[in-house]
Structure formats: C-alpha cells, structure tokens
Design an enzyme around this catalytic site. Structure first.
Site, short mmCIF file in Angstrom:
data_model
loop_
_atom_site.label_atom_id
_atom_site.label_comp_id
_atom_site.label_asym_id
_atom_site.label_seq_id
_atom_site.Cartn_x
_atom_site.Cartn_y
_atom_site.Cartn_z
N SER A 77 -54.12 -21.33 30.98
CA SER A 77 -53.96 -22.43 31.94
C SER A 77 -52.53 -22.60 32.44
CB SER A 77 -54.43 -23.74 31.31
OG SER A 77 -55.83 -23.71 31.13
N GLU A 122 0.80 -1.22 0.00
CA GLU A 122 0.00 0.00 0.00
C GLU A 122 0.83 1.28 0.00
OE1 GLU A 122 -3.39 0.27 -0.19
OE2 GLU A 122 -3.33 -1.89 -0.58
#
Length: 705
Positions: free
Chosen positions: A379, A107
């Site tokens: 329930s 780079e």
C-alpha cells in the site's frame, strides 16, 4: 726440557691447524655471506622502492559525522578499501619535533649515526637479556623495525633476523634518514579499533587525541612513543598506571638529552592520560560504511579511494543512527534471526542520509537490503499514484465518495480478470477518498483507476512514478500494481517519498527534480531553493493531508497518539500479500524515514506495516519530535489550496450564506492542523476539508442556492 719442547711443538702444530681451519671457515663464511647478500640484494632491490612508495601512499578514508551531543565532529570509522587498517600518511614536516625526539630517544638513539643496524645496540641488548635472564631488549634499529613491518614478517628466526639486517643496510643506501623516519612514523602500529589496525602517527594521533600530529603537546607525543613497544600493554585505557610510567620515562629521557627543561618536564608529567577516544561511541555502522564506500568510488574513482589519506564528511545524525541500530538489534532479539529488517532516513530539504541500517546483524549477513533487495511495496503505492490524479483530475477530491463493495476487473480484452479484496475482507459502502487512504482500503482505490482506465492499460498512470524513482517495467503495469505488487528497493521507495515530501514543500522545480539526488555526503555551502516552484504541489499537499490523517485517525494512529499534534507529521503503512513484507514510511518537512521487515527467504511473517515496521521507527520519530523541534514543522499551503466546510457525513457543501457565517464565527484550520476537523453548527455536524481551486464539492441537496 724434552717435555716442554714437546708441548711447544704440539701447541704450535695445533694452533696452526686451528688457525688454518679458522681462516678457511672465515673465507667460506664470507663467500657464503656475500652470495647470500647478493641474492637478497638481487631479489629485493627491484621491490624495495616500489613497495615503500606504495606503502607510504596508501591510506584510509576517515569518515566524519557531526555529533550533536558534543557539538563536534566524530570519527565514525574509515574506508580502507579491502585493508583492515586505519592509515593517514603524512610528510615529515607535519610531525612536530618533540614527537620525532620522543620516538628516537626511546626506539633508536643512534639513528642518525648507524647504517641500518647498530652493533653496539645489539651487544647492549644481548648483555641486558643475559643479565635479566629474559628477553627484554631486541636491539633492532628503527630501520630494522621498518623492514620487518613493511617487507618481512614477525617470525623470530635467525634467518629472518639476518635478512632484516641486510635489508636495513640496503634501505639506508637507497633512502635518506628523513625518508626512512617519515616512512617509520607512517607505519608504526598503534592499536586496534575492533578488528581494524591503526598504523602510523597520523591516524594514531586522531584516534587517541582527536587532532592531527602537528597539534600534539609534548606529553601526548611522549605517550604515542611509549606505546610503540606494545599498544595493548601500554594502553591509556587498559593499563593507565603502566602506560603513564612509560610515558614519564620518555619525558625524562627527553630532558636527559636536553630536549626538555626541568620545568617543562614537571608540567608535562602532571598532564592526564586521554580518558576516551574521540571515535564515535556507537557501532561503526557497517552497512552504511559499505554503501558509503560504493558511493565514494562512484564520485572520486577507485584509484583515489584506494590511495585514501583524506577525510570525508557525511550528513549522518550519530544520535539517531545509534537509536536505529539499537532498535533493529532489539527487534532481532525478540523475533529471532530468521526475520530481517532495515531502517533508513533522509532530510528532504537537501536529500542527505541521516541514518542507514541495512539489516539486523551485519556479523551474520552483509547483504545491504536498502540497496540490494527488491520487495513488493504494498500500500505504499497508494499515495504516490493518487497524488498525480489529485493534481490533474478536477473531478477527484479528498471528499469524493467511492463505493467500497465487491469488485471485479476484467481487462486486456477479457484476457485478464481480477477480484481484489480489502485487507480485512470487509466492505464499508460509500467512503471518501480521504478515508480510503487513511484506512488503507484497497477497493475504493482500485475503483478510481478502473473507472478511468477500464482497459487495464496503466502505463500512463505509472509514468509519474517512474519519473521520481520507482522501477515499473511496462510488462508489470497491470491492475495488481495499483496495490504495490511490483518489487522495489527500499532506496527507490525512499526516493519516491522524498519526492512526495519535496513537492508538498514546493521544493521540486520539475519532473527531473522530483526526488533530488540522495547523498551520504554533507552539502558544501548553503542549499538554495530560490528557484523552487509549485510544480505538483497541490496534489502532493492533498495526499499528504490524508497521510496526516492516517497518523491521527487511521492505520498509523498507534504512533500519532504519541506525537505533538502541532508538528507536521504524516505516515503510511504498507503490507504485501500473505504478510511477507511490512513497510512504514514516516514523513515530515525535515525527515523522511522508511522501515521494512520480512524474511530473506520470502517466507510469511506475522507482521503488518502497523505491527511490524511502524514500531521500528517509533523511538526515532519520538526523538526527532522532541530533540529536533527547533526545525520548521509546517506544511505550506499554496494559493491553489483552501479549506471548505462540508456536511458530515454527507460530505456536501453548505450554502454560500452558511459558509460565510461559519468562516466569520468559527476558527478555521491552520497549516499545522490536519483536516478534517469536526465541528457543530446550527445542530448539524460539519468538517473542514482541504480543496483545490475549481475542484469543489456539490452543494447539499437541501440547499436552495
């Protein structure tokens, strides 16, 4: 002669004019450039250092879960607290030298020599682009790339490019080369996980290789450096041949710059590319990640989560999480998007979450129904409210017969009147408490409370339920609450059933420890239950026995028939009125799982707990039963509980002589065999039933004793 003199005169005059104009243009340009540089410096100087400091501190929180398949930690995803980024900032010393060398040779080879921008590099890039007749090199230094990524945008304009060069020079004055290189390695873009960007070598190394940068080998460092130019183009999975060629180019550059020996180059070039990411292969559990972010902020504080940069280990079971998500997706495909559902489960031993799916499709709605929706639980109330009665009321036992017949309850001095019904609108006459719970009958359960609290003042009844997590306001403590008309979050219901399971196991020390503290995070150190007591265990174990029966004979039998009967499993269905909500709770010593289905608009559905919610858990329970069978699957029997033979169907106790004979000649139930277990003795039918001491059935009428 004249013409030559004339030409020379004209040329000199022209040259002087051009020269003067050039000087003037240069001066104007220099002044303008100086003003521009001054403006940029004045505008950006106050922002550069804080911006870079903030950016280099921001990170994501990596979430790790253990994967039983691989026997290793899996990276499930990350919490970036509002940013769609994966980041883990590291100090320069945490990056290996060969990684730094790989990045620089590719780079920015002159990084240590230039002052932010490289004239030679720019000229070389211009020449290469002209010769190749295409844009193949950018000429940007590493510092310029950092400026573009942190301070500017990626737009390709002359103004942006000049601004980039000026800012690069300013940064070189304010920071050392080491600081710039560290910031760059923490910033570079290295790919995507879905819509999440991976920034920095810290996360990139973990994503591609499953390890931190300091453990990278040379060929792995070269690959990361090769990907900087374009992670989509140079992906080891999308374009392996092109990626390998670029990686090898980096390795050759390392050798040419004397960072690598020929023998090391040949060995590194033989290394394969990574075949898959160590990130968990299942979906990123979005509902879980949202809930985890909230829990993490509560535990560590918002600032620390915002800064990130650390790992958190959760107790999630990745295999079961994937099964749960697939189950809900399949359910949604079958019934349509108007129906919603959720699945959640926890380990009652340490109260950690094992799977968590708060809806069918996160892309459609991000509402986490586990913690954010309140629904009537139907329930599911019955076992929770009966357990304290079985613990404290010596007159109540599983064999107690209750009339299942039309019932009317006038309460609150006649101001309230209630006529409940069973789900099937049928009546069965005398039934035992066990059968009432196994078949989820309404009338017998209501009769129990009506007999004991005829005035309908039920706050005392619901106090134990409040102690272990349910939200029951005093103004809702009405008779209808007995059948679960009160709205609860699934999170609270899960807590309540964890309480019931922990009491059954003898893990609850006191009322405050009923349900423990639900947590996503893996416990540190061993979980100790040395101080556990039998607090509330007898009542909990008795009601758990009925839920075992529900799985074998009652409302959950469609699931019970698929399970190994030697394992301790129990379950309870629940449905709200008009079938707007369907619930199922599955219980074992190592897993408490909860499922719900319904509609967000509270519309009616066609599902009951058995037909809608229970099937959502079938694959999970089967998987647990088959693949986690090494776990302890027994409910303990305390000294306060024992089995007693009863005449069937009268449910009375045989004579002491007959009972002694049965105990000596017949096999008795074990802790892994849920009663009642029917048997024949001397031409009469009996069952083994579970009893609490000082709470025994009466002798049969024909007994002489």
């Amino acid at each position: 002669m004249f013409p030559g003199f004339f030409k020379k005169f004209i040329f000199n005059r022209f040259f002087k004019v051009v020269f003067k104009i050039s000087i003037l243009f240069f001066v104007v340009f220099a002044i303008g450039l100086s003003v521009w540089i001054f403006q940029i410096d004045n505008e950006w100087s106050p922002l550069i250092e804080p911006k870079f400091a903030e950016r280099n501190q921001q990170g994501s929180v990596r979430v790790l879960a253990f994967d039983p398949k691989s026997g290793a930690e899996k990276w499930l995803g990350s919490l970036s607290y509002g940013r769609l980024e994966e980041r883990r900032p590291l100090e320069l010393v945490e990056f290996p030298n060969h990684l730094i060398q790989s990045v620089l040779v590719l780079e920015d080879p002159r990084f240590l020599d230039h002052k932010g921008f490289d004239i030679l590099g720019i000229l070389r890039a211009v020449y290469v682009n002209i010769v190749s007749l295409r844009y193949s090199q950018g000429g940007s230094t590493l510092t310029q790339q950092l400026v573009k990524n942190v301070l500017l945008t990626s737009e390709k304009t002359i103004k942006r490019k000049f601004t980039e060069i000026i800012l690069a020079a300013l940064i070189e004055k304010r920071f050392t080369k080491d600081q710039i290189l560290e910031a760059y390695l923490n910033e570079i873009y290295l790919g995507q996980i879905g819509n999440i960007q991976i920034h920095g070598v810290g996360r990139g190394s973990e994503y591609y290789f499953g390890k931190p940068p300091k453990e990278l080998e040379i060929h792995e460092s070269a690959l990361l450096a090769a990907m900087i130019a374009g992670p989509g183009i140079y992906s080891p999975w999308k374009n392996p041949e092109k990626t390998r060629a670029r990686r090898d180019r980096v390795l050759k550059s390392l050798m040419e710059n004397e960072f690598l020996l020929q023998s090391e180059l040949e060995l590194a070039m033989q290394k394969p590319l990574p075949k898959e990411s160590p990130v968990a292969s299942n979906s990123r559990a979005p509902y879980l990640m949202d809930a985890l972010r909230k829990a993490l902020v509560e535990e560590k504080g918002e600032i620390n989560v915002l800064k990130g940069g650390f790992d958190v280990e959760i107790a999630l079971d990745l295999e079961v999480q994937e099964i749960a998500e697939n189950a809900l997706l399949q359910f949604s495909n079958q019934v349509g998007p108007e129906h919603q559902a959720l699945i959640v489960g926890a380990d009652p031993q340490d109260c950690t979450i094992k799977f968590y799916v708060g809806g069918t499709r996160y892309s459609v709605t991000q509402l986490d129904r586990i913690q954010q929706s309140r629904r009537p639980i139907g329930s599911l109330m019955k076992p929770l409210e009966i357990a304290p009665l079985l613990e404290n009321d010596s007159s109540l036992q599983l064999s107690t017969l209750i009339e299942d017949k039309p019932l009317e309850w006038s309460y609150d001095s006649g101001r309230g009147n209630w006529k409940p019904e069973n789900y099937d609108k049928k009546f069965r006459g005398p039934v035992s408490l066990r059968t009432s719970i196994e078949e989820s009958l309404n009338i017998p359960i209501i009769e129990i409370f009506k007999t004991r609290f005829p005035n309908g003042i039920l706050n005392d009844v619901f106090d134990p339920l409040r102690a272990h997590g349910l939200k029951l306001p005093p103004d809702r403590a009405l008779p209808s609450a007995i059948l679960g008309s009160v709205e609860q979050t699934p999170w609270d219901v899960l807590l309540a059933y964890l309480k019931l399971t922990r009491q059954t196991l003898g893990l609850a020390q006191d009322a405050a420890d009923f349900a423990c503290n639900l947590s996503f995070f893996r416990p540190t150190g061993e979980i100790s239950n040395e101080d556990s007591t039998n607090f509330g265990q007898a009542g909990a174990r008795l009601v758990m026995a009925t839920l075992e029966g529900a799985l074998r004979r009652g409302t959950s039998r469609s699931l019970g028939g698929k399970l190994n009967l030697s394992q301790a499993w129990a379950g309870k269905t629940g449905s709200s009125s008009d079938l707007r909500d369907a619930w199922y709770a599955a219980l074992s010593p190592n897993l408490v799982a909860l499922a719900w289905t319904g509609r967000d608009d509270n519309g009616k559905t066609k599902f009951t707990g058995a037909s809608g919610a229970l099937p959502l858990l079938e694959k999970i329970i089967s998987f647990y039963a088959e693949n986690r069978s090494s776990l302890a699957w027994t409910w303990p029997l305390t000294g306060d509980l024992f089995f007693r033979p009863l005449r069937f169907p009268e449910l009375c106790r045989p004579s002491e002589t007959e009972e002694a004979l049965m105990r000596s000649s017949l096999s008795q139930p074990t802790t892994t065999t849920p009663p009642p277990q029917a048997f024949e003795h001397n031409g009469k039918n009996y069952i083994w039933e579970l009893f609490k001491k000082n709470s025994e059935a009466p002798f049969c009428a024909t007994n002489n004793s």
